[in-house]
Motif scaffolding. Structure first.
Motif, PDB file in Angstrom:
ATOM      1  N   PHE A 149      31.778 -14.243 -13.875  1.00 58.84           N
ATOM      2  CA  PHE A 149      31.014 -15.277 -14.592  1.00 58.84           C
ATOM      3  C   PHE A 149      30.553 -14.778 -15.958  1.00 58.84           C
ATOM      4  O   PHE A 149      30.655 -15.491 -16.959  1.00 58.84           O
ATOM      5  N   ASN A 150      30.047 -13.543 -16.002  1.00 61.53           N
ATOM      6  CA  ASN A 150      29.575 -12.985 -17.276  1.00 61.53           C
ATOM      7  C   ASN A 150      30.688 -12.888 -18.300  1.00 61.53           C
ATOM      8  O   ASN A 150      30.458 -13.062 -19.504  1.00 61.53           O
ATOM      9  N   PHE A 197      25.193 -16.652 -10.632  1.00 63.29           N
ATOM     10  CA  PHE A 197      25.550 -17.371 -11.860  1.00 63.29           C
ATOM     11  C   PHE A 197      24.300 -17.514 -12.724  1.00 63.29           C
ATOM     12  O   PHE A 197      23.710 -18.588 -12.820  1.00 63.29           O
ATOM     13  N   TYR A 217      31.056 -16.330 -19.685  1.00 65.48           N
ATOM     14  CA  TYR A 217      29.818 -16.756 -20.350  1.00 65.48           C
ATOM     15  C   TYR A 217      29.675 -16.070 -21.707  1.00 65.48           C
ATOM     16  O   TYR A 217      29.360 -16.717 -22.722  1.00 65.48           O
ATOM     17  N   THR A 265      22.550 -17.894 -16.037  1.00 68.85           N
ATOM     18  CA  THR A 265      22.841 -18.336 -17.402  1.00 68.85           C
ATOM     19  C   THR A 265      21.781 -17.885 -18.400  1.00 68.85           C
ATOM     20  O   THR A 265      21.833 -18.286 -19.568  1.00 68.85           O
TER      21      THR A 265
END
Length: 280
Positions: A56-57, A214, A60, A216
């Motif tokens: 995810f990172n 996750f 992102y 953000t």
């Protein structure tokens, strides 16, 4: 040696070089995927030592870096190609951009650590890593955008201006759509480079992940797949199968980069074909 034989020799050498590069790429993919593909299961992503947060990172940080760099890079490329006068100042700007494009990424990482981590006091954060990645991408985006716009025939601009369109209308509705496939190719290159970047993110985003899968929060630490691969091989934790984690991470990183490049490059190819068919 006759010209015909020289032509055949040169053709053979070029074919050999192309097949060698293709074979090397296939061997590389088979070797990496063969070692790590069987480790990719649900446990590998969401287990105690899973890499879901790192995956995810990776996307992102890539998204934030493009959010920072695309408006500035494409805007600067438009200015240099369409508005900037030909003088020593613009030549100096182009030379500076070329020099920045050749700077090693670790130098950008050290710069980002000094500015974002220390001076601004952000610490090891996702936003610091994304901002530093944006600095790495900017020179390439500027050059690709300028070259793509300069590749548009001057007759397109002249026809649009002759019909009464303003300079900005000509750029927005004629020049940019024609040059967009080339610009998209440049975006694909910088995005693929950012997904595999390690040195910059070690110094700016850190080598830890949030406890949330996750997360953000841009102020959280942001270890990515590439950094995780380095960390696992450089400092394996006791009681973990470091080789298995590294092989699985490498295979996943290869798959992610391939899919991402295909998703971005296929529309570019289709648009380029449509433009060529219209011109014919």
């Amino acid at each position: 040696m006759s010209a015909k034989k020289m032509d055949k020799l040169a053709t053979g050498v070029l074919w050999f070089a192309a097949l060698f590069i293709l074979g090397l790429l296939i061997w590389f993919l088979v070797y990496i995927l063969g070692r790590g593909l069987h480790y990719l299961n649900l446990e590998f992503f969401i287990g105690p030592d899973g890499i879901g947060a790192q995956l995810f990172n990776s996307f992102y940080i890539l998204f934030l870096s493009l959010l920072f760099s695309l408006p500035i890079g494409i805007g600067a490329g438009i200015y240099l190609a369409e508005y900037a006068p030909q003088n020593k100042l613009t030549d100096l700007i182009r030379l500076s951009v070329e020099c920045l494009a050749s700077v090693p990424s670790i130098v950008f990482g050290l710069f980002g650590m000094i500015i974002f981590v220390n001076v601004l006091g952000l610490g090891y954060t996702i936003v610091g890593g994304a901002a530093t990645l944006a600095l790495l991408n900017l020179p390439i985006l500027v050059r690709v955008t300028e070259d793509s716009l300069r590749g548009v025939p001057a007759s397109y601009r002249e026809a649009s201006l002759a019909l009464g369109a303003t300079m900005w209308q000509t750029i927005r509705k004629v020049v940019l759509p024609t040059a967009f496939p080339g610009i998209l190719t440049g975006i694909t290159l910088v995005a693929g480079r950012a997904l595999g970047e390690t040195a910059i993110l070690i110094f700016t985003a850190g080598m830890n992940v949030s406890r949330y899968l996750f997360d953000t929060n841009p102020m959280a630490a942001g270890e990515t797949l590439a950094v995780h691969l380095y960390a696992v091989k450089a400092n394996p934790l006791p009681g973990t199968n470091a080789d298995a984690i590294a092989d699985g991470t490498a295979a996943l990183l290869i798959i992610v980069v391939l899919i991402f490049n295909l998703v971005l490059s296929l529309p570019s190819r289709l648009m380029e074909r449509r433009l060529n068919s219209k011109n014919e």
